[in-house]
Design an enzyme around this catalytic site. Sequence first.
Site, mmCIF file in Angstrom:
data_model
loop_
_atom_site.group_PDB
_atom_site.id
_atom_site.type_symbol
_atom_site.label_atom_id
_atom_site.label_comp_id
_atom_site.label_asym_id
_atom_site.label_seq_id
_atom_site.Cartn_x
_atom_site.Cartn_y
_atom_site.Cartn_z
ATOM 1 C CD GLU A 134 -0.561 -5.407 5.943
ATOM 2 O OE1 GLU A 134 -0.547 -5.983 4.840
ATOM 3 O OE2 GLU A 134 -0.791 -4.184 6.061
ATOM 4 C CB CYS B 33 -0.961 -0.052 1.183
ATOM 5 S SG CYS B 33 -2.298 1.148 1.055
ATOM 6 C CG HIS C 47 -3.292 -3.631 3.409
ATOM 7 N ND1 HIS C 47 -2.376 -2.893 4.131
ATOM 8 C CD2 HIS C 47 -3.946 -2.735 2.625
ATOM 9 C CE1 HIS C 47 -2.463 -1.622 3.816
ATOM 10 N NE2 HIS C 47 -3.406 -1.488 2.899
#
Lengths: 86, 223
Positions: B196, B84, B194
């Site tokens: 994560e 990002c 994302h």
Amino acid sequence: MRVLVRPKAGILDPQGQAVERALPALGFDGVSQVHVGRLIELEVADPAQLPAMCEKLLVNPLIEDYEIAPGEAAAGSDGADTPASR
Amino acid sequence: MKFGVLRFPGTCDEVDAQLACERVAGAEILWHGDRDLKGVDAIVVPGGFSYGDYLRVGAIARFSPLMESVIDFAKQGGPVLGICNGFQILCEAGLLPGALLPNRTLRFVCRQVDLRVERADTIFTNACEPGELLSIPAKHTTGCWYAPKELHEQVEANGQVLLRYAEGGNFNGSLADVAGVMNEAGNVFGLMPHPEHAVDPLTGSTDGLKLFASIRDSIAAHV
């Protein structure tokens, strides 16, 4: 000094498109080719450094064009007769 | 094996990134004002709003002391993953091709998206299958990947696009549905969604772990 930054020709400019759609909705006809960019005003001791400042930080040359223009002397001064830019 | 996760003022996803890294290896947060990468084996540039995203997204973070070290690390072949805002920073730093423009809709979008794996023979995707769909959340306002025609053709010809939004899923207007792109040397990769945030079954998908595991495995293979 002033640095005028605008999206490069042909790049998707959703801000420009949104403004172009909004104006006729308010009754302002005949508006086209709207592009929204950025104005950076700054005082610099050596204006010859401005292009380097633009290339390194102020502008992303991949997506933006810029133009360097003399700005008004200072905010609040009597600059009414001075053209805002070339 | 240890990941280093960068933290700038305004970064907000570094803790999730650290936790994701810790599921597959060790991880340590690195502060933007330091120059020392503390011997980490791979770098994650996480999401957020570094330096307030003033001027342009990623434009100021790119010049931080820590980023200078990361650029050197990348030039020596060290693996760097940008997520990002991290992707935006790596583009601004010239480590990745192209730039991120405002979403076509001008709106912040937060949704789970399917990403098609274009290549599974890279250090970032070797735990995936080619053509596999990864379910990973995306949340951004400035995620429309763009490159001038010639650069885009080059990127495609070199096989640098590793992830694309699945059919109908390109919500931000990215050129050729590009969701994640790698550098020519193959050691720097950035994506807007994302991974994560997709590491625990509790939140619906663990597909994001595959990217972190890929990096760990490729480093382990080289030791």
